[in-house]
Design a protein around this motif. Sequence first.
Motif: not given
Length: 205
Positions: A75-76, A155-158, A172-174
């Motif tokens: 999970g992230f 910015p979005s991180l994955s 998994i991208e937040n």
Amino acid sequence: RGLTTLEASAEIDVLTPTQRRSQGFPQSLFDDDFFGTTYTRTPLRVFSNTIELDIRPIPPAPEGKVFSGAIGKFGFTVEASPTELTAGDPITLTLKVTGTGNFDRVFHDGLTASDGWKIYSPQSTFTPSEKMPLSGEKVFRQAIIPTDPRIPTIPSLSFTYFDPDKQDFVTIENKPVPIQVKAAPGQVIESPSENPASDPESENN
């Protein structure tokens, strides 16, 4: 790669009762005639059943995704604090990878350098699970500093890993993290320069 077999072996001692002792002193623990019996020790090598493994190569990672070699189920999550600050103040960005797998190959660069940000390298810590082998939590903490008050989000991180059960990559991208950045005292915000060539009136003159 391909088919291979595993087999384990071990050396053991087999104790066989021989005869009753009526006198004398025991030469070892196994010769103790407390129960009136002596034993003969026979060394023996035993073997496990053979296990056949089909070792397959990991396919190439999806284009545009960063794969550090993490294999398992993970999970992230991403957290940031504070989210209301003044330009030039630091934000602690916390990335957490939890689950089961080869945590020694779990890496993340965090937020990479871009306009409006001052970036530092993340530091990581790993906490293993006390109940499940190869399980735990790896945390990456990174100091990031917004220098432009017009920045609305982090910015979005994955995070990308390979799931051996699915035989496929999982990403998994937040979502981007909203932040409110105030201009620092005396900070001058440069407005985008106007291009005279794009002005219809200037073109007509």
